[in-house]
Scaffold this motif. Structure first.
Motif, PDB file in Angstrom:
ATOM      1  N   CYS A 102       0.838  -1.206   0.000  1.00 53.60           N
ATOM      2  CA  CYS A 102       0.000   0.000   0.000  1.00 53.60           C
ATOM      3  C   CYS A 102       0.868   1.248   0.000  1.00 53.60           C
ATOM      4  O   CYS A 102       0.636   2.193  -0.754  1.00 53.60           O
ATOM      5  CB  CYS A 102      -0.927   0.007   1.215  1.00 53.60           C
ATOM      6  SG  CYS A 102      -2.326  -1.122   1.048  1.00 53.60           S
ATOM      7  N   ARG A 103       1.882   1.256   0.842  1.00 51.28           N
ATOM      8  CA  ARG A 103       2.738   2.447   0.950  1.00 51.28           C
ATOM      9  C   ARG A 103       3.587   2.640  -0.304  1.00 51.28           C
ATOM     10  O   ARG A 103       4.065   3.751  -0.548  1.00 51.28           O
ATOM     11  CB  ARG A 103       3.616   2.346   2.200  1.00 51.28           C
ATOM     12  CG  ARG A 103       2.806   2.521   3.476  1.00 51.28           C
ATOM     13  CD  ARG A 103       3.649   2.453   4.723  1.00 51.28           C
ATOM     14  NE  ARG A 103       2.816   2.500   5.907  1.00 51.28           N
ATOM     15  CZ  ARG A 103       2.286   3.615   6.421  1.00 51.28           C
ATOM     16  NH1 ARG A 103       2.527   4.772   5.847  1.00 51.28           N
ATOM     17  NH2 ARG A 103       1.519   3.565   7.482  1.00 51.28           N
ATOM     18  N   ASN A 104       3.790   1.587  -1.070  1.00 50.18           N
ATOM     19  CA  ASN A 104       4.494   1.726  -2.343  1.00 50.18           C
ATOM     20  C   ASN A 104       3.536   2.000  -3.497  1.00 50.18           C
ATOM     21  O   ASN A 104       3.902   1.911  -4.662  1.00 50.18           O
ATOM     22  CB  ASN A 104       5.315   0.462  -2.630  1.00 50.18           C
ATOM     23  CG  ASN A 104       6.569   0.398  -1.777  1.00 50.18           C
ATOM     24  OD1 ASN A 104       7.139   1.425  -1.421  1.00 50.18           O
ATOM     25  ND2 ASN A 104       7.004  -0.812  -1.428  1.00 50.18           N
ATOM     26  N   GLY A 105       2.285   2.304  -3.174  1.00 46.72           N
ATOM     27  CA  GLY A 105       1.334   2.689  -4.209  1.00 46.72           C
ATOM     28  C   GLY A 105       0.678   1.521  -4.914  1.00 46.72           C
ATOM     29  O   GLY A 105       0.050   1.705  -5.948  1.00 46.72           O
ATOM     30  N   ARG A 106       0.838   0.328  -4.382  1.00 42.54           N
ATOM     31  CA  ARG A 106       0.232  -0.844  -5.014  1.00 42.54           C
ATOM     32  C   ARG A 106      -0.888  -1.399  -4.146  1.00 42.54           C
ATOM     33  O   ARG A 106      -0.828  -2.554  -3.689  1.00 42.54           O
ATOM     34  CB  ARG A 106       1.304  -1.903  -5.301  1.00 42.54           C
ATOM     35  CG  ARG A 106       2.334  -1.502  -6.343  1.00 42.54           C
ATOM     36  CD  ARG A 106       1.734  -1.220  -7.723  1.00 42.54           C
ATOM     37  NE  ARG A 106       0.948  -2.341  -8.249  1.00 42.54           N
ATOM     38  CZ  ARG A 106       1.439  -3.310  -9.010  1.00 42.54           C
ATOM     39  NH1 ARG A 106       2.703  -3.290  -9.370  1.00 42.54           N
ATOM     40  NH2 ARG A 106       0.656  -4.277  -9.447  1.00 42.54           N
ATOM     41  N   VAL A 107      -1.909  -0.582  -3.920  1.00 46.56           N
ATOM     42  CA  VAL A 107      -3.056  -1.070  -3.137  1.00 46.56           C
ATOM     43  C   VAL A 107      -3.713  -2.268  -3.830  1.00 46.56           C
ATOM     44  O   VAL A 107      -4.382  -3.078  -3.187  1.00 46.56           O
ATOM     45  CB  VAL A 107      -4.102   0.037  -2.897  1.00 46.56           C
ATOM     46  CG1 VAL A 107      -3.526   1.149  -2.039  1.00 46.56           C
ATOM     47  CG2 VAL A 107      -4.618   0.587  -4.222  1.00 46.56           C
ATOM     48  N   ASP A 108      -3.483  -2.366  -5.138  1.00 46.32           N
ATOM     49  CA  ASP A 108      -4.082  -3.482  -5.877  1.00 46.32           C
ATOM     50  C   ASP A 108      -3.462  -4.828  -5.488  1.00 46.32           C
ATOM     51  O   ASP A 108      -4.002  -5.882  -5.829  1.00 46.32           O
ATOM     52  CB  ASP A 108      -3.918  -3.271  -7.390  1.00 46.32           C
ATOM     53  CG  ASP A 108      -2.456  -3.124  -7.789  1.00 46.32           C
ATOM     54  OD1 ASP A 108      -1.764  -2.260  -7.222  1.00 46.32           O
ATOM     55  OD2 ASP A 108      -2.010  -3.889  -8.666  1.00 46.32           O
ATOM     56  N   LEU A 109      -2.331  -4.775  -4.785  1.00 47.77           N
ATOM     57  CA  LEU A 109      -1.690  -6.038  -4.364  1.00 47.77           C
ATOM     58  C   LEU A 109      -1.976  -6.369  -2.901  1.00 47.77           C
ATOM     59  O   LEU A 109      -1.426  -7.331  -2.364  1.00 47.77           O
ATOM     60  CB  LEU A 109      -0.175  -5.956  -4.578  1.00 47.77           C
ATOM     61  CG  LEU A 109       0.281  -5.777  -6.031  1.00 47.77           C
ATOM     62  CD1 LEU A 109       1.802  -5.700  -6.106  1.00 47.77           C
ATOM     63  CD2 LEU A 109      -0.235  -6.922  -6.898  1.00 47.77           C
ATOM     64  N   CYS A 110      -2.803  -5.578  -2.235  1.00 48.09           N
ATOM     65  CA  CYS A 110      -3.047  -5.787  -0.803  1.00 48.09           C
ATOM     66  C   CYS A 110      -4.485  -6.202  -0.543  1.00 48.09           C
ATOM     67  O   CYS A 110      -5.414  -5.567  -1.026  1.00 48.09           O
ATOM     68  CB  CYS A 110      -2.751  -4.509  -0.026  1.00 48.09           C
ATOM     69  SG  CYS A 110      -3.232  -4.651   1.709  1.00 48.09           S
ATOM     70  N   ASN A 111      -4.647  -7.231   0.224  1.00 47.19           N
ATOM     71  CA  ASN A 111      -5.978  -7.702   0.594  1.00 47.19           C
ATOM     72  C   ASN A 111      -6.123  -7.762   2.098  1.00 47.19           C
ATOM     73  O   ASN A 111      -6.922  -8.529   2.619  1.00 47.19           O
ATOM     74  CB  ASN A 111      -6.212  -9.096  -0.002  1.00 47.19           C
ATOM     75  CG  ASN A 111      -7.440  -9.101  -0.876  1.00 47.19           C
ATOM     76  OD1 ASN A 111      -8.430  -8.455  -0.535  1.00 47.19           O
ATOM     77  ND2 ASN A 111      -7.380  -9.805  -1.987  1.00 47.19           N
ATOM     78  N   LYS A 112      -5.355  -6.932   2.801  1.00 45.71           N
ATOM     79  CA  LYS A 112      -5.330  -7.037   4.264  1.00 45.71           C
ATOM     80  C   LYS A 112      -6.318  -6.113   4.962  1.00 45.71           C
ATOM     81  O   LYS A 112      -6.336  -6.051   6.184  1.00 45.71           O
ATOM     82  CB  LYS A 112      -3.921  -6.714   4.765  1.00 45.71           C
ATOM     83  CG  LYS A 112      -2.868  -7.730   4.330  1.00 45.71           C
ATOM     84  CD  LYS A 112      -1.507  -7.324   4.856  1.00 45.71           C
ATOM     85  CE  LYS A 112      -0.432  -8.285   4.369  1.00 45.71           C
ATOM     86  NZ  LYS A 112       0.905  -7.667   4.502  1.00 45.71           N
ATOM     87  N   GLY A 113      -7.092  -5.341   4.193  1.00 43.59           N
ATOM     88  CA  GLY A 113      -8.049  -4.432   4.820  1.00 43.59           C
ATOM     89  C   GLY A 113      -9.186  -5.204   5.487  1.00 43.59           C
ATOM     90  O   GLY A 113      -9.451  -6.361   5.161  1.00 43.59           O
ATOM     91  N   ALA A 114      -9.864  -4.523   6.432  1.00 44.10           N
ATOM     92  CA  ALA A 114     -10.970  -5.167   7.144  1.00 44.10           C
ATOM     93  C   ALA A 114     -12.092  -5.469   6.160  1.00 44.10           C
ATOM     94  O   ALA A 114     -12.496  -4.598   5.389  1.00 44.10           O
ATOM     95  CB  ALA A 114     -11.459  -4.239   8.246  1.00 44.10           C
ATOM     96  N   GLY A 115     -12.583  -6.699   6.181  1.00 42.16           N
ATOM     97  CA  GLY A 115     -13.660  -7.107   5.272  1.00 42.16           C
ATOM     98  C   GLY A 115     -14.823  -7.691   6.054  1.00 42.16           C
ATOM     99  O   GLY A 115     -14.762  -7.860   7.269  1.00 42.16           O
ATOM    100  N   PHE A 116     -15.893  -8.007   5.306  1.00 40.91           N
ATOM    101  CA  PHE A 116     -17.107  -8.517   5.967  1.00 40.91           C
ATOM    102  C   PHE A 116     -17.244 -10.028   5.862  1.00 40.91           C
ATOM    103  O   PHE A 116     -18.206 -10.612   6.355  1.00 40.91           O
ATOM    104  CB  PHE A 116     -18.353  -7.839   5.383  1.00 40.91           C
ATOM    105  CG  PHE A 116     -18.489  -7.997   3.880  1.00 40.91           C
ATOM    106  CD1 PHE A 116     -18.991  -9.175   3.341  1.00 40.91           C
ATOM    107  CD2 PHE A 116     -18.119  -6.982   3.018  1.00 40.91           C
ATOM    108  CE1 PHE A 116     -19.111  -9.331   1.973  1.00 40.91           C
ATOM    109  CE2 PHE A 116     -18.240  -7.120   1.639  1.00 40.91           C
ATOM    110  CZ  PHE A 116     -18.734  -8.298   1.115  1.00 40.91           C
TER     111      PHE A 116
END
Ligand SMILES: [Zn+2]
Ligand SMILES: [Zn+2]
Length: 347
Positions: A102-116
């Motif tokens: 995310c910090r390198n600008g690749r939010v598309d590679l991160c799935n660690k956000g809170a989900g339902f």
């Protein structure tokens, strides 16, 4: 703003166990935590993955449904992005804003956000809890159109991966909801011909309405034969089972991209490829996987403006109590079914 009063709310929620064994329970939703919202589910679309869950993946009864439109009914103490009565759609996977990707600008590679995904009730329920992180405001749009936001994000990802040029000749193989939405978006990008392939005449009629210049059924014409008429295709978007990919590589023009999504849980994911055709043909084979679920604001805009005409794609609606019927309608494509939506508050 009314914050959470800490009470548990009763809702009817659907569970499924293979094969297509749908049951309903009255369950208590936990009070939303500080960063959560509680929603009434206005609509939930049936996805191919839901059908896989219902048919073969669910060994025990489990909640499901991830193409969700909701109305905010309660917010946690720290939620400021949405308020009571807001219509929202949900991201089925979210990024965290905090990891190296995310910090390198690749939010598309991160799935660690809170989900339902781990909640006790999901989209096929009268109500549910979601982290506010997964919530995207969806004002001024019919829930039956907004229900396409999440799969439209999948189509947008595919089109982005395809990098369609202004004069590219485009072939869409598989005209389900994702393929059709990709077609509608591609129509805005290229002045070249767009051709759609599908076995169903009904789906091909929709493809025509969404801007395909020509359509064909693989029952009558092979992808190879069709490509010969156009001198090959510059971009081939595949939303059909992976077995068609080798023929699509053959049908691709010199320097073309073949982009695919889709899986075959029955073991059809392993195929053989002519790597020489890729190498000497300067062709690329690319996969698209819209995880985390990005582009929902863009998707809502495309749907709201009619650039992706939802009314052509959402063909059927059912009450929650008819969920089994809704699943089978989608599975067997009864009555020309394309996207089937469930409206849990319409019982
Ligand atoms: Zn889906
Ligand atoms: Zn992250």
């Amino acid at each position: 703003m009314t914050k959470s009063d800490g009470k548990w709310q009763m809702v009817k929620a659907a569970y499924v166990k293979k094969p297509f064994d749908v049951t309903f329970r009255d369950i208590e939703l936990r009070p939303p935590g500080p960063c959560d919202v509680r929603l009434d589910v206005a609509a939930c679309g049936i996805c191919g993955y839901d059908l896989e869950i219902a048919e073969s993946l669910a060994n025990e009864p489990r909640p499901f449904g991830h193409e969700i439109v909701g109305i905010v009914r309660e917010v946690g103490s720290a939620v400021t992005r949405v308020t009571l009565g807001d219509q929202v759609v949900l991201e089925s996977g979210t990024f965290c804003c905090d990891c190296d990707n995310c910090r390198n600008g690749r939010v598309d590679l991160c799935n660690k956000g809170a989900g339902f995904g781990s909640e006790s009730a999901l989209g096929f329920a009268e109500g549910m809890i979601s982290p506010s992180r997964a919530v995207v405001p969806a004002p001024d749009i019919d829930p039956l159109a907004a229900v396409l936001a999440e799969p439209c994000g999948v189509a947008i990802d595919m089109v982005r991966v395809a990098e369609i040029g202004l004069t590219d000749r485009v072939l869409i193989v598989g005209a389900g909801p994702i393929g059709l939405m990709a077609l509608a978006i591609a129509r805005r990008l290229t002045t070249g011909p767009i051709v759609a392939a599908n076995r169903s005449e009904g789906r091909l009629a929709i493809a025509r309405r969404l801007g395909a210049d020509a359509v064909f059924s693989p029952r009558n014409t092979s992808v190879r034969e069709c490509a010969a008429q156009y001198g090959g295709f510059d971009r081939i978007l595949v939303t059909a089972p992976p077995q068609v990919i080798p023929e699509c590589i053959e049908a691709a023009a010199y320097g073309a991209y073949v982009v695919f999504i889709g899986s075959d849980f029955a073991g059809g994911g392993v195929i053989s490829l002519d790597t020489h055709a890729l190498h000497f043909g300067k062709k690329q084979l690319r996969s698209s996987f819209a995880s985390p679920a990005l582009y929902l604001p863009q998707a809502l805009h495309l749907l709201r403006t009619g650039a992706v005409p939802a009314a052509d794609i959402v063909t059927h609606r059912f009450a929650l109590s008819d969920l089994r019927e809704a699943l089978l309608t989608a599975r067997e494509r009864r009555d020309g079914a394309c996207k089937v939506a469930v409206l849990p508050r319409e019982d």
